[in-house]
Motif scaffolding. Structure first.
Motif, short mmCIF file in Angstrom:
data_model
loop_
_atom_site.label_atom_id
_atom_site.label_comp_id
_atom_site.label_asym_id
_atom_site.label_seq_id
_atom_site.Cartn_x
_atom_site.Cartn_y
_atom_site.Cartn_z
N ASP A 213 115.49 41.25 7.69
CA ASP A 213 116.97 41.62 8.88
C ASP A 213 118.00 42.18 8.13
OD1 ASP A 213 115.52 40.51 10.87
OD2 ASP A 213 116.40 38.41 10.66
N GLN A 214 118.30 41.74 6.57
CA GLN A 214 119.30 42.27 5.95
C GLN A 214 118.99 43.94 5.70
OE1 GLN A 214 120.07 39.77 2.32
NE2 GLN A 214 120.46 38.16 3.67
N CYS A 215 117.53 44.13 5.23
CA CYS A 215 117.32 45.57 5.14
C CYS A 215 117.66 46.34 6.39
CB CYS A 215 115.65 45.54 4.63
SG CYS A 215 115.14 45.00 2.87
N LEU A 216 117.40 45.96 7.38
CA LEU A 216 117.56 46.74 8.62
C LEU A 216 119.09 46.85 8.98
CD1 LEU A 216 115.74 47.90 11.21
CD2 LEU A 216 115.97 45.67 12.14
N ASP A 217 119.89 45.88 8.64
CA ASP A 217 121.11 46.10 8.56
C ASP A 217 121.88 46.97 7.83
OD1 ASP A 217 121.37 44.04 10.70
OD2 ASP A 217 122.06 42.51 9.54
N LYS A 218 121.30 46.96 6.48
CA LYS A 218 121.78 48.08 5.80
C LYS A 218 121.29 49.24 5.98
CE LYS A 218 121.08 49.61 0.81
NZ LYS A 218 122.37 49.31 0.21
N TYR A 219 120.15 49.44 6.47
CA TYR A 219 119.39 51.02 7.01
C TYR A 219 120.29 51.31 8.13
CZ TYR A 219 116.47 54.36 9.27
OH TYR A 219 116.10 55.43 9.63
N HIS A 220 120.55 50.50 9.19
CA HIS A 220 121.38 51.03 10.41
C HIS A 220 122.86 51.34 9.99
CE1 HIS A 220 118.67 51.34 13.69
NE2 HIS A 220 117.93 50.34 13.00
N ARG A 221 123.50 50.69 9.06
CA ARG A 221 124.60 51.06 8.57
C ARG A 221 124.88 52.33 7.85
NH1 ARG A 221 129.57 48.85 7.93
NH2 ARG A 221 130.82 49.42 6.25
N LEU A 222 123.90 52.78 6.95
CA LEU A 222 123.89 53.76 6.25
C LEU A 222 123.54 55.03 7.36
CD1 LEU A 222 121.78 52.86 3.10
CD2 LEU A 222 124.07 53.77 3.19
N LEU A 223 122.56 54.78 8.24
CA LEU A 223 122.30 55.70 9.27
C LEU A 223 123.73 55.97 10.15
CD1 LEU A 223 119.91 57.37 10.62
CD2 LEU A 223 119.56 55.38 12.21
N ALA A 224 124.50 55.09 10.38
CA ALA A 224 125.54 55.08 11.32
C ALA A 224 126.57 56.15 10.57
CB ALA A 224 126.42 53.86 11.65
N ARG A 225 126.58 55.95 9.15
CA ARG A 225 127.61 56.81 8.44
C ARG A 225 127.17 58.11 8.40
NH1 ARG A 225 128.23 54.55 2.39
NH2 ARG A 225 129.51 56.54 2.50
N ARG A 226 125.86 58.22 8.48
CA ARG A 226 125.10 59.79 8.21
C ARG A 226 125.54 60.49 9.66
NH1 ARG A 226 124.57 63.00 4.74
NH2 ARG A 226 126.12 63.99 6.47
N LEU A 227 125.11 59.66 10.83
CA LEU A 227 125.23 60.51 12.05
C LEU A 227 126.51 60.61 12.47
CD1 LEU A 227 122.16 58.50 13.85
CD2 LEU A 227 122.18 60.78 12.95
N LEU A 228 127.32 59.51 12.34
CA LEU A 228 128.94 59.67 12.58
C LEU A 228 129.45 60.73 11.69
CD1 LEU A 228 129.59 55.66 13.35
CD2 LEU A 228 129.45 57.87 14.94
N ARG A 229 129.20 60.98 10.55
CA ARG A 229 129.87 61.87 9.61
C ARG A 229 129.47 63.34 10.27
NH1 ARG A 229 132.58 63.55 5.58
NH2 ARG A 229 131.83 65.30 4.23
N ASP A 230 128.12 63.59 10.46
CA ASP A 230 127.73 64.71 11.23
C ASP A 230 128.31 65.10 12.22
OD1 ASP A 230 126.07 64.89 9.03
OD2 ASP A 230 124.06 64.29 10.14
N ALA A 231 128.55 63.91 13.19
CA ALA A 231 129.27 64.07 14.61
C ALA A 231 130.77 64.61 14.21
CB ALA A 231 129.29 62.80 15.27
N LEU A 232 131.42 64.01 13.17
CA LEU A 232 132.65 64.38 12.99
C LEU A 232 132.82 65.87 12.35
CD1 LEU A 232 135.67 63.72 12.10
CD2 LEU A 232 134.94 62.63 9.90
N LEU A 233 131.96 66.15 11.46
CA LEU A 233 131.85 67.63 11.07
C LEU A 233 131.60 68.58 12.25
CD1 LEU A 233 129.66 67.45 7.82
CD2 LEU A 233 132.20 67.38 8.13
N ARG A 234 130.93 68.22 13.38
CA ARG A 234 130.68 69.18 14.33
C ARG A 234 131.81 69.12 15.14
NH1 ARG A 234 125.68 67.40 18.20
NH2 ARG A 234 126.32 69.24 19.29
#
Length: 285
Positions: A213-234
């Motif tokens: 569960d902690q792995c999944l939380d870490k993964y999705h937090r990193l994924l959120a940072r990646r996707l939201l930063r990409d959205a910010l750049l767009r």
């Protein structure tokens, strides 16, 4: 397989309304979008650009609510359903929402994709979040086999060759190894491969937890940072400032990601497992 008419007969009025709305949204064509009343289950399907429509006048006789289709806030209305003259300043705010609708769409999709992975088939609308099983995903909608970690169809993932499999496997097993398992082979040292289980990552990179569960939380937090930063750049820095000013800080704080982290590049998904061997074989940015 459940017959749709039988399924519908077993739903109460509210459930049926929700089901019809969800089914209608799934069947939207190009240029169509669904606008729903925040007070009842009334909805309309509109055609055109999002910024061309600002308000939804609910035609449910027991409701009659007027709302902004972009932020879903209520507006003051007179008896005949027209927007009250005293609310013109408020109306201007919602018109600004409409002008920024394309940025909200980009931002909202990134936030949604960060919480529930979409099937990588562009023609499919199914999304979901993995359980404590492996990273091999088979889409319930279109049947596509894909990798949850990198988000790619298995057919597009890096896979071990027969020679590589033969070196690892017992005699006679190489030819029988399926593509999804070939994508997992030697992920410890190959930055183009992905682990079969998130809990395995800790063995290679101790910054990852051992608990699933902690792995999944870490993964999705990193994924959120990646996707939201990409959205910010767009969207662009200046447009993002206008977007936040119009919709409020909650559009950012609601994602659970601190604003300062959106300005820091979290790296590619493959780089989130940090080992010297993987770093040397990461795909080019």
């Amino acid at each position: 397989e459940v017959v749709s008419s039988t399924f519908e007969r077993n739903l109460d009025r509210e459930q049926l309304g929700t089901y019809i709305m969800a089914r209608s949204e799934k069947q939207l064509g190009p240029g169509e979008h669904l606008n729903s009343c925040p007070k009842c289950q009334y909805f309309e399907i509109a055609v055109g650009e999002l910024h061309e429509v600002v308000f939804l006048h609910c035609r449910n006789e027991s409701c009659g609510h007027v709302s902004c289709i972009h932020c879903h806030c209520s507006l003051s209305t007179s008896v005949d359903g027209e927007i009250d003259a005293d609310t013109m300043e408020e109306v201007m705010v919602h018109q600004t929402h409409a002008a920024l609708a394309k940025y909200k769409k980009i931002w909202d999709k990134a936030a949604e994709d960060a919480q529930a992975r979409p099937c990588p088939n562009p023609a499919c609308t199914v999304r979901g979040r993995k359980d404590d099983g492996c990273t091999h995903m088979t889409c319930d909608g279109c049947g596509l086999l894909w990798c949850y970690f990198c988000g790619k169809p298995i057919s597009e993932c890096d896979q071990a060759s027969d020679a590589e499999v033969a070196e690892w496997a017992m005699e006679g097993q190489a030819a029988n190894m399926q593509p999804e398992y070939r994508h997992n082979l030697n992920w410890f040292t190959n930055g183009r491969r992905c682990p079969m289980y998130l809990t395995e990552i800790h063995e290679a990179d101790s910054s990852w937890p051992e608990d699933d569960d902690q792995c999944l939380d870490k993964y999705h937090r990193l994924l959120a940072r990646r996707l939201l930063r990409d959205a910010l750049l767009r969207i662009g820095e200046e447009n993002m400032l206008d977007f936040v000013e119009s919709y409020g800080e909650a559009v950012v704080t609601g994602t659970g990601i601190e604003t300062n982290l959106l300005h820091t590049d979290p790296g590619s998904i493959e780089s989130w497992i940090d080992t010297p061997e993987r770093s040397r074989t990461l795909p080019a940015p």
